[in-house]
Write a protein that holds these residues in place. Structure first.
Motif, PDB file in Angstrom:
ATOM      1  N   ASP A 602       0.826  -1.199   0.000  1.00 12.91           N
ATOM      2  CA  ASP A 602       0.000   0.000   0.000  1.00 12.91           C
ATOM      3  C   ASP A 602       0.862   1.252   0.000  1.00 12.91           C
ATOM      4  OD1 ASP A 602      -2.277  -1.547   0.069  1.00 12.91           O
ATOM      5  OD2 ASP A 602      -2.358  -1.589   2.264  1.00 12.91           O
ATOM      6  N   GLU A 603       1.952   1.197   0.730  1.00 19.05           N
ATOM      7  CA  GLU A 603       2.813   2.361   0.825  1.00 19.05           C
ATOM      8  C   GLU A 603       4.247   1.941   0.561  1.00 19.05           C
ATOM      9  OE1 GLU A 603       2.406   4.395   4.468  1.00 19.05           O
ATOM     10  OE2 GLU A 603       0.234   4.661   4.309  1.00 19.05           O
ATOM     11  N   LEU A 604       4.851   2.583  -0.462  1.00 23.94           N
ATOM     12  CA  LEU A 604       6.238   2.303  -0.780  1.00 23.94           C
ATOM     13  C   LEU A 604       7.072   3.543  -0.482  1.00 23.94           C
ATOM     14  CD1 LEU A 604       5.831   0.488  -4.208  1.00 23.94           C
ATOM     15  CD2 LEU A 604       6.271  -0.556  -2.001  1.00 23.94           C
ATOM     16  N   ALA A 605       8.326   3.334  -0.129  1.00 21.56           N
ATOM     17  CA  ALA A 605       9.217   4.462   0.100  1.00 21.56           C
ATOM     18  C   ALA A 605       9.385   5.216  -1.219  1.00 21.56           C
ATOM     19  CB  ALA A 605      10.570   3.964   0.600  1.00 21.56           C
ATOM     20  N   PRO A 606       9.423   6.554  -1.178  1.00 21.36           N
ATOM     21  CA  PRO A 606       9.623   7.327  -2.413  1.00 21.36           C
ATOM     22  C   PRO A 606      10.911   6.903  -3.113  1.00 21.36           C
ATOM     23  CG  PRO A 606       8.984   8.767  -0.597  1.00 21.36           C
ATOM     24  CD  PRO A 606       9.253   7.417   0.001  1.00 21.36           C
ATOM     25  N   THR A 607      10.862   6.861  -4.431  1.00 24.18           N
ATOM     26  CA  THR A 607      12.006   6.434  -5.230  1.00 24.18           C
ATOM     27  C   THR A 607      12.678   7.648  -5.854  1.00 24.18           C
ATOM     28  OG1 THR A 607      10.995   4.307  -5.731  1.00 24.18           O
ATOM     29  CG2 THR A 607      12.770   5.031  -7.177  1.00 24.18           C
ATOM     30  N   VAL A 608      13.972   7.805  -5.597  1.00 24.22           N
ATOM     31  CA  VAL A 608      14.752   8.919  -6.124  1.00 24.22           C
ATOM     32  C   VAL A 608      15.744   8.374  -7.144  1.00 24.22           C
ATOM     33  CG1 VAL A 608      16.348  10.788  -5.576  1.00 24.22           C
ATOM     34  CG2 VAL A 608      14.519  10.210  -3.973  1.00 24.22           C
TER      35      VAL A 608
END
Length: 726
Positions: A602-608
């Motif tokens: 449901d929630e993924l860490a933001p991808t940079v």
């Protein structure tokens, strides 16, 4: 020195040599042809300057800045090439190399070098500086020292360590017997104290003899007790030392994935070009440290999977566009470490597995019975497991990539030799994914010992999801199969249960029951699970896995052997156990039995996405961002980053890009992103050493959300900017 700085200096040591060699190569050409293009040399000097700043080496940054100024004028044609100028440039390069090589001592850029470069930048004659002895200065932090060791020596040392650990297990077994004798002597002493009371009072001479015997027994008891304590203490110390030594020796053999697979991207592009297929290649996890033996043994299987992706993933550009895909095929080769295992994934965004064709081919080759109306339809994972059978191939024509009838069985065989597993599955939302899972070390694994059918087996824990103790009343019937309802990831999943002995071929083996309880091991292959009932569990520990040599061994199931308590124990392949259950119940199992539908988080860490041609800068930014919980992807230049962004295989939340890069610079990447309707909303940060007002204005006019300069780099500013944009 902190671990991060040690990592950065190690990366810089490699990177600065590459830059120096590339600049020297251009200068060598310039000595023969003054019309040579200096743009690459200029870019290299610029990257060297940025990398030196990242590791806080101002002396190198200063020299690189002067080299950059000279090479810029040479590139623009405002400075003429002559022998004094080339000599001065080599002087600057040598100064950098000498400075970095002497970081462990007292480095000092020789006086006269920077002045010479300044004169050259102005087009004036350069003096001939004399390099004085290196002067003492304040002691800097010690640099990391590296020693080149032959891989054969490391592998031989690892083998000796494995033998040492095996010998240590034997010593521990002797020690266990020694401790047992100590306990027996203690019990004998207690019995003697009770028996000796009456004889002492009845007979004087007998009492003297008993006292002598009693004294000797006490001396024996004290000596044996002291020896037992000394042994236990020594064994404990020896075991700790052995574990530390084993860990240290194993780490010596670790190399980055890029050292073995660095050329695979080019190889895939060459294969695709031969087939007339346009392809974008994405590589991930190439900085992961893995046992070199494992990487070497996986080269051929991985290359075979990549060939398979090119051969089966190609589609006409118009067909791909009609499906909402980019015109070119995207192939991803990703490496990751998960739970002490190396996971290698080859993914393509082609048409995906043709299940109907797979079933037809399997029937034609006798791997499956001909389908009937009454027979249940096989599930996707059942069909996809067949592609690894010997001789299975759906290729129609013979070419460089496929059609020789070998198929993916060569991959499965090589992976099994490493005590690993491989699965094929449909990609999301399209394409195919092949996932290989093997131990990070070649022969050492964590195993669970279990009893089944009167024998002891070992199961590598990577395939064990959990251990179960089930009441007999929990067993249900599902389509004629015993099953149990288990809560997995918040879902009720009907998992089949059967005796392990029965699955291994024991005739009339029932599900073992102890009282009103069944002990079972829950195994997982991909998203499919099954429970195997066993007689009992033992401990979980590290073990050295060797080859299993015996007549009658089922090599489809047995992946090796270990010595447990002096007796051999077979190591079972958990992936193969689930696969055998799937084959045995293919005719009557429900499609969803033991299957948990894939669920996205449901929630993924933001991808940079970090885009920079400097490995030192990439390493620094990756460490900073991952420490704050961000997921970080890396690209070496704008062209590679744009391919990744347009591929649609991963959701990018923000881009941090340098400006000076080969093939496509940061300004061009920014412009391409902002002109693409599907990418324009992605926040974009330019982070560069170009700090002139004109460059800042250009970056902001092109649509950059922020413009940060490396000269004033502060990780807090970077993190604050990212936090504001996300």
């Amino acid at each position: 020195m902190t671990d991060l700085r040690a990592q950065l200096l190690a990366a810089f040591d490699i990177e600065h040599r590459e830059h120096l060699e590339a600049i020297r190569a251009v200068l060598a050409l310039a000595a023969k042809d003054a019309s040579v293009d200096f743009k690459d040399a200029f870019r290299r000097a610029h990257s060297l300057k940025g990398a030196a700043r990242a590791v806080d080496l101002p002396a190198v940054e200063d020299v690189a800045n002067r080299l950059e100024a000279i090479l810029a004028r040479l590139s623009e044609g405002t400075l003429a090439v002559d022998p004094p100028l080339l000599k001065g440039l080599h002087l600057g390069l040598d100064a950098v190399e000498r400075y970095v090589a002497d970081l462990a001592g007292s480095p000092l850029i020789a006086p006269g070098v920077t002045e010479t470069l300044d004169l050259l930048a102005q087009g004036l004659a350069a003096p001939n500086p004399q390099t004085p002895p290196v002067q003492a200065s304040a002691s800097p932090a010690p640099a990391v020292a590296y020693l080149r060791v032959a891989t054969e020596q490391v592998e031989d040392l690892l083998r000796q360590m494995h033998d040492w650990n095996s010998d240590l297990l034997g010593v521990e077994a002797v020690g266990a017997g020694f401790v047992s004798i100590d306990r027996q002597v203690r019990a004998l002493r207690r019995d003697w104290d009770r028996l000796a009371v009456k004889p002492r009072a009845a007979d004087g001479r007998g009492a003297d003899a008993l006292r002598d015997f009693d004294r000797q027994l006490k001396d024996l008891f004290r000596g044996l007790g002291a020896l037992s304590r000394d042994y236990r203490r020594a064994a404990w110390v020896l075991g700790n030392t052995s574990r530390r030594l084993q860990k240290g020796v194993a780490e010596i053999a670790l190399v980055p994935v890029s050292s073995v697979y660095g050329e695979f991207g080019r190889m895939v592009r060459d294969m695709a070009r031969d087939q007339g297929v346009d392809v974008a290649v994405i590589t991930e996890g190439f900085d992961l440290q893995v046992d070199r033996q494992v990487l070497q043994k996986l080269k051929d299987p991985t290359l075979h999977l990549l060939r398979n992706a090119v051969g089966h993933g190609g589609e006409a550009a118009e067909v791909r566009r009609a499906k909402g895909k980019p015109a070119e095929l995207t192939i991803t080769l990703a490496f990751a470490s998960k739970g002490g295992r190396l996971e290698v994934m080859v993914r393509d965004d082609g048409p995906g597995p043709d299940l109907a064709r797979i079933q037809t081919t399997a029937v034609e080759r006798g791997l499956l019975p001909a389908p009937t109306r009454s027979a249940p339809r096989l599930s996707a994972d059942q069909l996809l497991s067949i592609v690894f059978a010997p001789g299975f191939s759906t290729a129609i024509a013979v070419d460089r990539l496929s059609g020789r009838g070998m198929g993916l069985s060569v991959v499965a065989e090589a992976v099994r030799a490493l005590h690993g597993s491989v699965i094929l599955r449909a990609g999301t939302p399209f394409g195919a994914e092949a996932v290989v899972s093997v131990p990070l070390q070649a022969s050492r694994q964590t195993i669970l010992s279990v009893d089944a059918g009167g024998l002891t087996y070992a199961i590598p824990t990577h395939g064990v999801e959990r251990l179960l103790r089930l009441p007999v009343s929990a067993i249900e019937n599902a389509d004629g199969r015993s099953a149990v309802r288990i809560q997995i990831a918040g879902n009720d999943v009907m998992v089949p249960i059967m005796g392990m002995a029965s699955l291994l071929g024991a005739a009339n083996a029932a599900v073992p029951v102890e009282g009103d309880t069944i002990k079972a091991v829950l195994l997982r292959r991909g998203e499919r699970r099954c429970a195997l009932a066993v007689d009992g569990f033992h401990d979980v520990h590290q073990a050295l896995i060797g080859e299993a040599h015996a007549v009658g061994i089922d090599r489809d199931i047995v992946s090796g052997a270990i010595i447990e308590g002096g007796e051999p124990a077979l190591v079972l392949d958990p992936d193969a156990l689930v696969r055998r259950w799937m084959r045995s119940d293919a005719g009557r199992m429900a499609g969803s039995l033991g299957l948990l539908p894939r669920q996205e988080a449901d929630e993924l860490a933001p991808t940079v996405l970090v885009v920079d041609d400097s490995i030192t800068t990439r390493t620094l930014q990756k460490s900073i961002l991952e420490a704050q919980g961000y997921r970080v992807l890396l690209s070496v230049d704008g062209a590679e980053a744009l391919q990744l962004l347009r591929s649609g295989t991963v959701m990018i939340d923000l881009v941090v890009a340098d400006v000076e890069m080969p093939r496509m610079d940061g300004f061009s990447l920014l412009q391409a992103v902002k002109n693409d309707a599907g990418l324009a909303t992605i926040p974009f940060i330019l982070m560069t050493s170009r700090e002139s007002p004109e460059d800042v204005r250009r970056g902001l006019d092109l649509g950059a959300d922020a413009y940060l300069t490396k000269q004033k780099f502060d990780q807090r500013d970077l993190l604050a900017t990212i936090g504001r944009l996300l």
